[in-house]
Design a protein around this motif. Structure first.
Motif, PDB file in Angstrom:
ATOM      1  N   PHE A  89       0.830  -1.203   0.000  1.00 56.83           N
ATOM      2  CA  PHE A  89       0.000   0.000   0.000  1.00 56.83           C
ATOM      3  C   PHE A  89       0.869   1.259   0.000  1.00 56.83           C
ATOM      4  N   VAL A  90       1.852   1.296   0.895  1.00 57.64           N
ATOM      5  CA  VAL A  90       2.725   2.466   1.014  1.00 57.64           C
ATOM      6  C   VAL A  90       3.500   2.700  -0.281  1.00 57.64           C
ATOM      7  N   SER A  91       3.906   1.626  -0.941  1.00 59.61           N
ATOM      8  CA  SER A  91       4.704   1.767  -2.163  1.00 59.61           C
ATOM      9  C   SER A  91       3.920   2.429  -3.291  1.00 59.61           C
ATOM     10  N   HIS A  92       2.577   2.358  -3.246  1.00 61.29           N
ATOM     11  CA  HIS A  92       1.758   2.951  -4.298  1.00 61.29           C
ATOM     12  C   HIS A  92       1.243   4.339  -3.920  1.00 61.29           C
ATOM     13  N   ALA A  93       1.520   4.780  -2.701  1.00 59.38           N
ATOM     14  CA  ALA A  93       0.989   6.060  -2.232  1.00 59.38           C
ATOM     15  C   ALA A  93       1.905   7.206  -2.639  1.00 59.38           C
ATOM     16  N   PRO A  94       1.359   8.244  -3.289  1.00 58.09           N
ATOM     17  CA  PRO A  94       2.195   9.402  -3.640  1.00 58.09           C
ATOM     18  C   PRO A  94       2.788  10.073  -2.400  1.00 58.09           C
ATOM     19  N   ASP A  95       2.013  10.110  -1.315  1.00 55.03           N
ATOM     20  CA  ASP A  95       2.468  10.668  -0.039  1.00 55.03           C
ATOM     21  C   ASP A  95       2.234   9.607   1.022  1.00 55.03           C
ATOM     22  N   ALA A  96       3.252   8.820   1.330  1.00 49.68           N
ATOM     23  CA  ALA A  96       3.101   7.680   2.236  1.00 49.68           C
ATOM     24  C   ALA A  96       2.650   8.119   3.624  1.00 49.68           C
ATOM     25  N   THR A  97       3.210   9.211   4.133  1.00 53.47           N
ATOM     26  CA  THR A  97       2.853   9.664   5.476  1.00 53.47           C
ATOM     27  C   THR A  97       1.380  10.016   5.570  1.00 53.47           C
ATOM     28  N   ALA A  98       0.881  10.806   4.622  1.00 54.08           N
ATOM     29  CA  ALA A  98      -0.526  11.208   4.636  1.00 54.08           C
ATOM     30  C   ALA A  98      -1.439   9.998   4.474  1.00 54.08           C
ATOM     31  N   ALA A  99      -1.049   9.047   3.632  1.00 61.43           N
ATOM     32  CA  ALA A  99      -1.871   7.865   3.404  1.00 61.43           C
ATOM     33  C   ALA A  99      -1.989   7.026   4.672  1.00 61.43           C
ATOM     34  N   VAL A 100      -0.866   6.822   5.370  1.00 63.04           N
ATOM     35  CA  VAL A 100      -0.895   6.046   6.616  1.00 63.04           C
ATOM     36  C   VAL A 100      -1.695   6.781   7.682  1.00 63.04           C
ATOM     37  N   GLN A 101      -1.590   8.090   7.717  1.00 64.13           N
ATOM     38  CA  GLN A 101      -2.369   8.868   8.675  1.00 64.13           C
ATOM     39  C   GLN A 101      -3.865   8.670   8.442  1.00 64.13           C
ATOM     40  N   ARG A 102      -4.295   8.758   7.184  1.00 60.57           N
ATOM     41  CA  ARG A 102      -5.719   8.591   6.876  1.00 60.57           C
ATOM     42  C   ARG A 102      -6.204   7.208   7.282  1.00 60.57           C
ATOM     43  N   VAL A 103      -5.457   6.184   6.903  1.00 60.41           N
ATOM     44  CA  VAL A 103      -5.867   4.812   7.219  1.00 60.41           C
ATOM     45  C   VAL A 103      -5.949   4.615   8.733  1.00 60.41           C
ATOM     46  N   SER A 104      -4.952   5.106   9.457  1.00 61.77           N
ATOM     47  CA  SER A 104      -4.925   4.928  10.911  1.00 61.77           C
ATOM     48  C   SER A 104      -6.100   5.625  11.585  1.00 61.77           C
ATOM     49  N   ILE A 105      -6.356   6.878  11.182  1.00 62.14           N
ATOM     50  CA  ILE A 105      -7.461   7.626  11.781  1.00 62.14           C
ATOM     51  C   ILE A 105      -8.790   6.963  11.463  1.00 62.14           C
ATOM     52  N   GLN A 106      -8.995   6.580  10.211  1.00 59.22           N
ATOM     53  CA  GLN A 106     -10.255   5.953   9.830  1.00 59.22           C
ATOM     54  C   GLN A 106     -10.450   4.621  10.554  1.00 59.22           C
ATOM     55  N   ALA A 107      -9.370   3.878  10.757  1.00 59.68           N
ATOM     56  CA  ALA A 107      -9.473   2.609  11.470  1.00 59.68           C
ATOM     57  C   ALA A 107      -9.893   2.826  12.913  1.00 59.68           C
ATOM     58  N   VAL A 108      -9.310   3.848  13.565  1.00 58.14           N
ATOM     59  CA  VAL A 108      -9.668   4.118  14.957  1.00 58.14           C
ATOM     60  C   VAL A 108     -11.108   4.610  15.052  1.00 58.14           C
ATOM     61  N   LEU A 109     -11.539   5.449  14.102  1.00 60.26           N
ATOM     62  CA  LEU A 109     -12.920   5.915  14.111  1.00 60.26           C
ATOM     63  C   LEU A 109     -13.894   4.749  13.944  1.00 60.26           C
ATOM     64  N   ARG A 110     -13.492   3.783  13.141  1.00 62.29           N
ATOM     65  CA  ARG A 110     -14.370   2.627  12.923  1.00 62.29           C
ATOM     66  C   ARG A 110     -14.577   1.827  14.211  1.00 62.29           C
ATOM     67  N   LEU A 111     -13.606   1.873  15.111  1.00 60.83           N
ATOM     68  CA  LEU A 111     -13.722   1.120  16.354  1.00 60.83           C
ATOM     69  C   LEU A 111     -14.950   1.534  17.158  1.00 60.83           C
ATOM     70  N   ALA A 112     -15.373   2.812  17.001  1.00 57.50           N
ATOM     71  CA  ALA A 112     -16.488   3.323  17.793  1.00 57.50           C
ATOM     72  C   ALA A 112     -17.741   2.468  17.649  1.00 57.50           C
ATOM     73  N   SER A 113     -17.976   1.916  16.454  1.00 55.10           N
ATOM     74  CA  SER A 113     -19.167   1.088  16.257  1.00 55.10           C
ATOM     75  C   SER A 113     -18.833  -0.384  16.054  1.00 55.10           C
ATOM     76  N   ALA A 114     -17.655  -0.655  15.487  1.00 53.72           N
ATOM     77  CA  ALA A 114     -17.312  -2.038  15.133  1.00 53.72           C
ATOM     78  C   ALA A 114     -16.634  -2.802  16.259  1.00 53.72           C
ATOM     79  N   CYS A 115     -16.208  -2.101  17.311  1.00 48.06           N
ATOM     80  CA  CYS A 115     -15.460  -2.764  18.378  1.00 48.06           C
ATOM     81  C   CYS A 115     -15.874  -2.193  19.731  1.00 48.06           C
ATOM     82  N   PRO A 116     -17.006  -2.627  20.280  1.00 46.82           N
ATOM     83  CA  PRO A 116     -17.478  -2.099  21.572  1.00 46.82           C
ATOM     84  C   PRO A 116     -16.440  -2.208  22.678  1.00 46.82           C
TER      85      PRO A 116
END
Length: 270
Positions: A89-116
């Motif tokens: 995934f990182v190898s295909h990202a134009p901006d690896a840092t921003a891409a990892v940040q988005r994925v990490s934040i979205q994953a944590v936000l998903r925990l609110a409903s998907a992981c009581p």
């Protein structure tokens, strides 16, 4: 790698995240190929780590710093587990840092409903889950709903012209601020009538207004709101980091100049 793992926590601390935010993670468009899949892998992996840790760790007694460190360790474990997919995934990202940040934040936000099981840890980290003030009068509810819909419509028009996910983050932030200013201009009378003349000068009222607008934007245009929320969070984090670095530089004592050896007296002319 450590800085990439820590950064998503810093971004989250700059926002009050309503539980409805989890909806944005259900179907966000891929900014980078494979982003949605990696988000799901991260969220599932963190949830599994939370379940393991909760067997011998009481999350309610952790400090905020301990909670952040624990979540960082969990994400590290998930990255190691799915390292091949992460690297691809990182190898295909134009901006690896921003891409990892988005994925990490979205994953944590998903925990609110998907992981009581993660709710106690998220609350300990300072992520708003239940205490948002949503008590609005009928007039306030109507004004907030119209305001959120106004911003969403403007962003939808921009998205049709060129998908927001394909634009640079800086451009999306400008579009968002422009939409907010146009909304404030067109809805000023309705907002002041509903909330009072102090709504844009009183911090408590203004915070209540924008938290509820943000909440409704997640209902009305979740994918667009999710992208821009991450953009604004990362931008705020970068500003804070720059300010911190500047203040630390300013506080550093100026080194005293090295004493120069005394000049030798010129030899007297003979």
């Amino acid at each position: 790698m450590k800085s990439l793992l820590l950064v998503f926590c810093l971004v989250l601390f700059t926002w009050s995240v309503p539980v409805q935010a989890a909806r944005l993670c259900s179907a966000p468009p891929d900014t980078v190929a494979g982003e949605a899949r990696l988000t799901a892998l991260f969220a599932r992996g963190i949830c599994e780590q939370v379940a393991l840790e909760s067997r011998h760790q009481d999350f309610t007694v952790l400090t905020q710093e301990q909670g952040m460190a624990l979540l960082q360790d969990m994400l590290s474990a998930v990255v190691m587990r799915d390292s091949s997919e992460f690297k691809a995934f990182v190898s295909h990202a134009p901006d690896a840092t921003a891409a990892v940040q988005r994925v990490s934040i979205q994953a944590v936000l998903r925990l609110a409903s998907a992981c009581p099981a993660a709710s106690k840890l998220l609350v300990k980290m300072g992520i708003q889950m239940t205490s948002m003030d949503t008590t609005l009068t009928t007039a306030q509810q109507q004004a907030v709903n119209i305001s959120a819909l106004d911003i969403c419509k403007q962003l939808a028009v921009a998205d049709v012209a060129q998908p927001l996910s394909q634009r640079p983050a800086a451009e999306r932030i400008v579009l968002y601020h422009e939409a907010v200013q146009r909304m404030l201009h067109s809805q000023h009378s309705a907002l002041t009538a509903a909330f009072g003349d102090a709504v844009l000068t009183n911090a408590q009222l203004e915070n209540k207004l924008w938290l509820n607008i943000d909440r409704l934007m997640f209902d009305q245009c979740p994918a667009v709101t999710g992208i821009i929320r991450v953009d604004l969070g990362i931008e705020r984090m970068r500003v804070q980091e720059a300010a911190t670095a500047h203040s630390q530089t300013a506080l550093q004592p100026v080194a005293a100049p090295s004493p120069r050896p005394p000049k030798s007296k010129p030899a007297p002319h003979r």
